[in-house]
Design a protein around this motif. Structure first.
Motif, PDB file in Angstrom:
ATOM      1  N   THR A 195       0.828  -1.202   0.000  1.00  0.00           N
ATOM      2  CA  THR A 195       0.000   0.000   0.000  1.00  0.00           C
ATOM      3  C   THR A 195       0.863   1.253   0.000  1.00  0.00           C
ATOM      4  OG1 THR A 195      -1.783  -1.183   1.115  1.00  0.00           O
ATOM      5  CG2 THR A 195      -1.823   1.232   1.252  1.00  0.00           C
ATOM      6  N   THR A 196       1.857   1.274   0.838  1.00  0.00           N
ATOM      7  CA  THR A 196       2.757   2.429   0.908  1.00  0.00           C
ATOM      8  C   THR A 196       3.436   2.657  -0.432  1.00  0.00           C
ATOM      9  OG1 THR A 196       3.152   2.046   3.260  1.00  0.00           O
ATOM     10  CG2 THR A 196       4.787   3.377   2.076  1.00  0.00           C
ATOM     11  N   GLN A 197       4.003   1.612  -1.005  1.00  0.00           N
ATOM     12  CA  GLN A 197       4.723   1.754  -2.267  1.00  0.00           C
ATOM     13  C   GLN A 197       3.783   2.103  -3.424  1.00  0.00           C
ATOM     14  OE1 GLN A 197       8.025   1.978  -2.534  1.00  0.00           O
ATOM     15  NE2 GLN A 197       7.971   1.789  -0.315  1.00  0.00           N
ATOM     16  N   ALA A 198       2.591   1.536  -3.434  1.00  0.00           N
ATOM     17  CA  ALA A 198       1.632   1.837  -4.506  1.00  0.00           C
ATOM     18  C   ALA A 198       1.233   3.309  -4.464  1.00  0.00           C
ATOM     19  CB  ALA A 198       0.407   0.937  -4.395  1.00  0.00           C
ATOM     20  N   ARG A 199       0.995   3.824  -3.275  1.00  0.00           N
ATOM     21  CA  ARG A 199       0.649   5.253  -3.158  1.00  0.00           C
ATOM     22  C   ARG A 199       1.825   6.144  -3.560  1.00  0.00           C
ATOM     23  NH1 ARG A 199      -4.073   6.239   0.539  1.00  0.00           N
ATOM     24  NH2 ARG A 199      -4.861   4.172   1.006  1.00  0.00           N
ATOM     25  N   LEU A 200       3.025   5.787  -3.111  1.00  0.00           N
ATOM     26  CA  LEU A 200       4.209   6.564  -3.487  1.00  0.00           C
ATOM     27  C   LEU A 200       4.433   6.538  -4.999  1.00  0.00           C
ATOM     28  CD1 LEU A 200       6.670   5.548  -0.616  1.00  0.00           C
ATOM     29  CD2 LEU A 200       5.686   7.824  -1.017  1.00  0.00           C
TER      30      LEU A 200
ATOM     31  N   SER B 250       3.816  13.320 -10.443  1.00  0.00           N
ATOM     32  CA  SER B 250       4.809  14.404 -10.438  1.00  0.00           C
ATOM     33  C   SER B 250       5.565  14.477 -11.762  1.00  0.00           C
ATOM     34  CB  SER B 250       5.793  14.223  -9.281  1.00  0.00           C
ATOM     35  OG  SER B 250       6.726  13.195  -9.560  1.00  0.00           O
ATOM     36  N   ARG B 251       5.461  13.429 -12.569  1.00  0.00           N
ATOM     37  CA  ARG B 251       6.095  13.393 -13.880  1.00  0.00           C
ATOM     38  C   ARG B 251       5.070  13.474 -15.001  1.00  0.00           C
ATOM     39  NH1 ARG B 251       9.209  12.331 -10.204  1.00  0.00           N
ATOM     40  NH2 ARG B 251      11.440  12.125 -10.331  1.00  0.00           N
ATOM     41  N   ALA B 252       3.889  14.005 -14.654  1.00  0.00           N
ATOM     42  CA  ALA B 252       2.796  14.233 -15.609  1.00  0.00           C
ATOM     43  C   ALA B 252       2.262  12.945 -16.239  1.00  0.00           C
ATOM     44  CB  ALA B 252       3.221  15.241 -16.677  1.00  0.00           C
ATOM     45  N   VAL B 253       2.397  11.836 -15.526  1.00  0.00           N
ATOM     46  CA  VAL B 253       1.801  10.580 -15.969  1.00  0.00           C
ATOM     47  C   VAL B 253       0.509  10.403 -15.181  1.00  0.00           C
ATOM     48  CG1 VAL B 253       2.062   8.070 -16.083  1.00  0.00           C
ATOM     49  CG2 VAL B 253       4.045   9.557 -16.493  1.00  0.00           C
ATOM     50  N   VAL B 254      -0.589  10.317 -15.883  1.00  0.00           N
ATOM     51  CA  VAL B 254      -1.872  10.173 -15.214  1.00  0.00           C
ATOM     52  C   VAL B 254      -2.002   8.733 -14.729  1.00  0.00           C
ATOM     53  CG1 VAL B 254      -4.362  10.420 -15.445  1.00  0.00           C
ATOM     54  CG2 VAL B 254      -2.855  11.935 -16.721  1.00  0.00           C
ATOM     55  N   ALA B 255      -2.111   8.573 -13.427  1.00  0.00           N
ATOM     56  CA  ALA B 255      -2.160   7.240 -12.822  1.00  0.00           C
ATOM     57  C   ALA B 255      -3.228   7.205 -11.748  1.00  0.00           C
ATOM     58  CB  ALA B 255      -0.803   6.876 -12.227  1.00  0.00           C
ATOM     59  N   GLY B 256      -3.781   6.043 -11.543  1.00  0.00           N
ATOM     60  CA  GLY B 256      -4.758   5.839 -10.485  1.00  0.00           C
ATOM     61  C   GLY B 256      -4.299   4.738  -9.549  1.00  0.00           C
ATOM     62  N   TYR B 257      -4.462   4.978  -8.256  1.00  0.00           N
ATOM     63  CA  TYR B 257      -4.143   3.987  -7.230  1.00  0.00           C
ATOM     64  C   TYR B 257      -5.384   3.133  -6.985  1.00  0.00           C
ATOM     65  CZ  TYR B 257      -3.837   2.111  -2.514  1.00  0.00           C
ATOM     66  OH  TYR B 257      -3.873   1.277  -1.430  1.00  0.00           O
TER      67      TYR B 257
ATOM     68  N   ALA C 197      -2.783   2.041 -14.273  1.00  0.00           N
ATOM     69  CA  ALA C 197      -3.413   1.391 -13.117  1.00  0.00           C
ATOM     70  C   ALA C 197      -2.322   0.899 -12.174  1.00  0.00           C
ATOM     71  CB  ALA C 197      -4.277   0.228 -13.569  1.00  0.00           C
ATOM     72  N   VAL C 198      -2.190   1.566 -11.032  1.00  0.00           N
ATOM     73  CA  VAL C 198      -1.249   1.128 -10.000  1.00  0.00           C
ATOM     74  C   VAL C 198      -2.063   0.261  -9.037  1.00  0.00           C
ATOM     75  CG1 VAL C 198       0.347   1.812  -8.185  1.00  0.00           C
ATOM     76  CG2 VAL C 198       0.151   3.210 -10.271  1.00  0.00           C
ATOM     77  N   MET C 199      -1.808  -1.030  -9.104  1.00  0.00           N
ATOM     78  CA  MET C 199      -2.619  -2.014  -8.395  1.00  0.00           C
ATOM     79  C   MET C 199      -1.950  -2.462  -7.095  1.00  0.00           C
ATOM     80  SD  MET C 199      -5.063  -2.201 -10.576  1.00  0.00           S
ATOM     81  CE  MET C 199      -6.002  -3.644 -10.990  1.00  0.00           C
TER      82      MET C 199
ATOM     83  N   VAL D  66       4.012  -4.598 -15.464  1.00  0.00           N
ATOM     84  CA  VAL D  66       5.105  -4.804 -14.514  1.00  0.00           C
ATOM     85  C   VAL D  66       4.517  -5.394 -13.240  1.00  0.00           C
ATOM     86  CG1 VAL D  66       6.894  -3.686 -13.126  1.00  0.00           C
ATOM     87  CG2 VAL D  66       6.361  -2.796 -15.388  1.00  0.00           C
ATOM     88  N   VAL D  67       5.194  -6.396 -12.678  1.00  0.00           N
ATOM     89  CA  VAL D  67       4.797  -6.971 -11.391  1.00  0.00           C
ATOM     90  C   VAL D  67       5.965  -6.790 -10.426  1.00  0.00           C
ATOM     91  CG1 VAL D  67       4.029  -9.016 -10.138  1.00  0.00           C
ATOM     92  CG2 VAL D  67       3.364  -8.710 -12.528  1.00  0.00           C
ATOM     93  N   CYS D  68       5.703  -6.117  -9.314  1.00  0.00           N
ATOM     94  CA  CYS D  68       6.723  -5.910  -8.289  1.00  0.00           C
ATOM     95  C   CYS D  68       6.355  -6.740  -7.065  1.00  0.00           C
ATOM     96  CB  CYS D  68       6.807  -4.442  -7.896  1.00  0.00           C
ATOM     97  SG  CYS D  68       7.233  -3.364  -9.266  1.00  0.00           S
TER      98      CYS D  68
END
Length: 172
Positions: free
Chosen positions: A16-21, A28-35, A92-94, A128-130
């Motif tokens: 959760t912490t890493q996904a939000r970060l 901050s790099r103008a990439v539209v992303a959703g958590y 999509a940041v999952m 990507v899978v982390c």
């Protein structure tokens, strides 16, 4: 399909912490992303169980019942996240993905997850899978520090082993 970044790992690993970060960093790099937090309801059902005087979610619903509820809720969450990300053209940041359900089934039952793989097979593989890997003892300490639930060390060890045994583990 949207770009999908899946953060997976045992409870307490920092998903959760890493996904939000990551979501904030992309913005901050103008990439539209959703958590997207793709929880399966175990925490909520655990709290309900304790209010009813039971030990945990499995005491409330049974092991198989909780795995079924968890799989359905996670499937619905992932479907919603992917649909919204596709429509909005967001990365999509999952926070959790199908692999989390597979590992949960293996760790809790020692069995394969054939039916769940079939149901989750409608979802695309992430870009990507982390896999966030930390020692189970450290994860248990982090869970305890949160103060909202507890995990047995043996279970965390089993979950870590389950993730590492998944056929997809080589891509994590």
């Amino acid at each position: 399909m949207p770009t999908i970044v899946a953060l997976i790992g045992m409870d307490g690993a920092g998903k959760t912490t890493q996904a939000r970060l990551l979501t904030d960093w992309l913005a901050s790099r103008a990439v539209v992303a959703g958590y997207w937090r793709n929880a399966g309801g175990r925490l909520w059902f655990g709290r309900l169980a304790r209010r009813l005087g039971l030990a945990d979610a499995e005491a409330l619903l049974g092991r198989r019942g909780m795995l079924l509820v968890e799989a359905v809720l996670r499937w619905l969450a992932i479907a919603s996240a992917l649909g919204c990300s596709m429509v909005s053209r967001r990365v999509a940041v999952m926070d959790r993905y199908a692999y989390c359900q597979y590992a949960s089934i293996r760790a809790r039952t020692g069995q394969r997850e054939r039916l769940v793989r079939w149901a989750f097979g409608v979802f695309p593989a992430p870009t990507v899978v982390c896999y966030l890997a930390i020692p189970p003892e450290q994860a248990r300490s982090r869970i305890g520090a949160r103060g909202d639930d507890d995990e047995d060390l043996d279970h965390l060890i089993a979950v870590d082993a389950a993730y590492r045994a998944l056929p997809e583990a080589r891509i994590f």
